[in-house]
Write a protein that holds these residues in place. Structure first.
Motif, mmCIF file in Angstrom:
data_model
loop_
_atom_site.group_PDB
_atom_site.id
_atom_site.type_symbol
_atom_site.label_atom_id
_atom_site.label_comp_id
_atom_site.label_asym_id
_atom_site.label_seq_id
_atom_site.Cartn_x
_atom_site.Cartn_y
_atom_site.Cartn_z
ATOM 1 N N ARG A 197 0.857 -1.185 0.000
ATOM 2 C CA ARG A 197 0.000 0.000 0.000
ATOM 3 C C ARG A 197 0.893 1.234 0.000
ATOM 4 O O ARG A 197 1.709 1.400 0.904
ATOM 5 C CB ARG A 197 -0.906 0.029 1.224
ATOM 6 N N GLY A 198 0.742 2.071 -1.002
ATOM 7 C CA GLY A 198 1.542 3.289 -1.024
ATOM 8 C C GLY A 198 1.587 3.918 -2.401
ATOM 9 O O GLY A 198 1.009 3.399 -3.367
ATOM 10 N N ILE A 199 2.280 5.045 -2.472
ATOM 11 C CA ILE A 199 2.330 5.846 -3.702
ATOM 12 C C ILE A 199 3.740 6.381 -3.888
ATOM 13 O O ILE A 199 4.315 6.971 -2.970
ATOM 14 C CB ILE A 199 1.358 7.043 -3.632
ATOM 15 N N VAL A 200 4.283 6.182 -5.089
ATOM 16 C CA VAL A 200 5.457 6.930 -5.517
ATOM 17 C C VAL A 200 4.968 7.975 -6.506
ATOM 18 O O VAL A 200 4.394 7.638 -7.544
ATOM 19 C CB VAL A 200 6.525 6.031 -6.169
ATOM 20 N N LEU A 201 5.184 9.226 -6.158
ATOM 21 C CA LEU A 201 4.740 10.331 -6.997
ATOM 22 C C LEU A 201 5.949 10.886 -7.741
ATOM 23 O O LEU A 201 6.849 11.467 -7.133
ATOM 24 C CB LEU A 201 4.092 11.408 -6.134
ATOM 25 N N TYR A 202 5.982 10.650 -9.057
ATOM 26 C CA TYR A 202 7.111 11.085 -9.882
ATOM 27 C C TYR A 202 6.799 12.475 -10.416
ATOM 28 O O TYR A 202 5.883 12.662 -11.218
ATOM 29 C CB TYR A 202 7.346 10.110 -11.028
ATOM 30 N N LEU A 203 7.586 13.459 -9.957
ATOM 31 C CA LEU A 203 7.294 14.859 -10.222
ATOM 32 C C LEU A 203 8.148 15.379 -11.365
ATOM 33 O O LEU A 203 9.374 15.505 -11.238
ATOM 34 C CB LEU A 203 7.538 15.686 -8.952
ATOM 35 N N ARG A 204 7.488 15.673 -12.483
ATOM 36 C CA ARG A 204 8.198 16.243 -13.630
ATOM 37 C C ARG A 204 8.480 17.725 -13.380
ATOM 38 O O ARG A 204 7.904 18.366 -12.512
ATOM 39 C CB ARG A 204 7.341 16.112 -14.901
ATOM 40 N N GLY A 205 9.393 18.292 -14.175
ATOM 41 C CA GLY A 205 9.696 19.717 -14.074
ATOM 42 C C GLY A 205 10.543 20.077 -12.868
ATOM 43 O O GLY A 205 10.653 21.252 -12.520
ATOM 44 N N GLN A 206 11.172 19.066 -12.235
ATOM 45 C CA GLN A 206 11.969 19.336 -11.044
ATOM 46 C C GLN A 206 13.431 18.929 -11.220
ATOM 47 O O GLN A 206 14.166 18.776 -10.251
ATOM 48 C CB GLN A 206 11.361 18.625 -9.836
ATOM 49 N N GLU A 207 13.846 18.778 -12.472
ATOM 50 C CA GLU A 207 15.235 18.405 -12.752
ATOM 51 C C GLU A 207 16.208 19.375 -12.095
ATOM 52 O O GLU A 207 16.033 20.586 -12.144
ATOM 53 C CB GLU A 207 15.458 18.412 -14.267
ATOM 54 N N GLY A 208 17.249 18.817 -11.463
ATOM 55 C CA GLY A 208 18.261 19.670 -10.849
ATOM 56 C C GLY A 208 17.711 20.540 -9.733
ATOM 57 O O GLY A 208 18.080 21.697 -9.603
ATOM 58 N N ARG A 209 16.820 19.985 -8.908
ATOM 59 C CA ARG A 209 16.128 20.742 -7.849
ATOM 60 C C ARG A 209 15.394 21.943 -8.429
ATOM 61 O O ARG A 209 15.315 22.998 -7.824
ATOM 62 C CB ARG A 209 17.106 21.169 -6.738
ATOM 63 N N GLY A 210 14.865 21.750 -9.657
ATOM 64 C CA GLY A 210 13.998 22.754 -10.258
ATOM 65 C C GLY A 210 14.663 23.728 -11.210
ATOM 66 O O GLY A 210 13.986 24.580 -11.775
ATOM 67 N N ILE A 211 15.996 23.608 -11.429
ATOM 68 C CA ILE A 211 16.663 24.580 -12.315
ATOM 69 C C ILE A 211 16.662 24.135 -13.767
ATOM 70 O O ILE A 211 16.939 24.926 -14.659
ATOM 71 C CB ILE A 211 18.103 24.884 -11.860
ATOM 72 N N GLY A 212 16.382 22.860 -14.042
ATOM 73 C CA GLY A 212 16.346 22.364 -15.406
ATOM 74 C C GLY A 212 17.599 21.581 -15.772
ATOM 75 O O GLY A 212 18.654 21.703 -15.142
ATOM 76 N N LEU A 213 17.480 20.774 -16.829
ATOM 77 C CA LEU A 213 18.556 19.873 -17.219
ATOM 78 C C LEU A 213 19.803 20.612 -17.697
ATOM 79 O O LEU A 213 20.927 20.305 -17.274
ATOM 80 C CB LEU A 213 18.061 18.918 -18.310
ATOM 81 N N ALA A 214 19.638 21.580 -18.598
ATOM 82 C CA ALA A 214 20.798 22.291 -19.142
ATOM 83 C C ALA A 214 21.552 23.029 -18.047
ATOM 84 O O ALA A 214 22.794 23.007 -17.991
ATOM 85 C CB ALA A 214 20.364 23.263 -20.239
ATOM 86 N N GLU A 215 20.795 23.687 -17.155
ATOM 87 C CA GLU A 215 21.431 24.417 -16.067
ATOM 88 C C GLU A 215 22.113 23.460 -15.091
ATOM 89 O O GLU A 215 23.155 23.797 -14.502
ATOM 90 C CB GLU A 215 20.395 25.279 -15.339
ATOM 91 N N LYS A 216 21.552 22.263 -14.918
ATOM 92 C CA LYS A 216 22.192 21.284 -14.041
ATOM 93 C C LYS A 216 23.552 20.873 -14.592
ATOM 94 O O LYS A 216 24.534 20.744 -13.835
ATOM 95 C CB LYS A 216 21.296 20.057 -13.854
ATOM 96 N N ILE A 217 23.638 20.681 -15.908
ATOM 97 C CA ILE A 217 24.918 20.318 -16.517
ATOM 98 C C ILE A 217 25.912 21.468 -16.366
ATOM 99 O O ILE A 217 27.105 21.242 -16.102
ATOM 100 C CB ILE A 217 24.729 19.947 -17.994
#
Length: 216
Positions: free
Chosen positions: A100-120
């Motif tokens: 019993r439970g839920i894994v909630l996969y949150l889009r738009g939060q790459e790099g703690r919310g800064i985005g993929l390019a900025e994370k690189i």
């Protein structure tokens, strides 16, 4: 597992007006961790999230929940610079075992919310000696830009009233409780230190307040 007290008055991070979500699809999803009910949501701003459920929410109390921020490098590519991939799979295994439970996969939060390019770009600064906090600040970006109002809307739509939260991050606990979803307990996830992510994990522990007792 750690018992939590009632939410305090101090809230970490800026809160925003609630974003409505729409349930747009639902299907069975067999995985290596078990078979889940996958429920897809879309926020008013177009950001999509995916809830992976096992068992029945029932009265909505004491639901085991993981709010997992999207991480392409860790979740998809198997990067050793973070522990995101192992945390995701540990959470899926945990709710499957719990029944019993839920894994909630949150889009738009790459790099703690800064985005993929900025994370690189932040990674490049880390290779020059900056830690993950300093790298974001050097780029003129927030240390953590994530917002959890969409996640709260999804949990409410699924009938969740209070949760046992799988997280090392106190900000997630604060965010849920500030939005009226009590966190009755917090559960540690396994920590996967490597030579590539040890400094990153120590920075999260020492500078961001994450509970990481397994990090030396």
């Amino acid at each position: 597992m750690t018992e939590l007290q009632e939410p305090g008055s101090e809230l970490l991070g800026q809160q925003h007006p609630s974003l409505p979500v729409v349930r747009v699809g639902e299907a069975t999803l067999p995985t290596t961790s078990g078979t889940f009910r996958a429920v897809a949501y879309r926020q008013a701003d177009g950001v999509e999230h995916l809830a992976l459920l096992t068992g029945e929410v029932g009265d909505g109390h004491d639901v085991l929940v993981r709010m997992h921020s999207e991480c392409m490098t860790g979740d998809v590519l198997g990067s050793l610079r973070c522990d995101c991939g192992p945390q995701l799979h540990a959470a899926l295994d945990a709710i499957s075992a719990e029944g019993r439970g839920i894994v909630l996969y949150l889009r738009g939060q790459e790099g703690r919310g800064i985005g993929l390019a900025e994370k690189i770009a932040a990674y490049a600064l880390q290779e020059q000696g900056r830690d993950t906090v300093e790298a974001n600040l050097d780029l003129g970006l927030p240390v953590d830009a994530r917002d959890y109002t969409g996640a709260v809307a999804v949990l409410r739509d699924l009938g969740v009233r209070d949760v046992e939260l799988m997280t090392h991050n106190p900000v997630k606990v604060e965010a849920l409780q500030a939005h009226g979803v009590p966190v009755v307990r917090r559960r540690d996830l396994p920590v996967a230190p490597t030579s590539d992510n040890l400094r990153y994990l120590r920075t999260k522990r020492d500078r961001m307040g994450h509970r990481l007792p397994g990090v030396g």
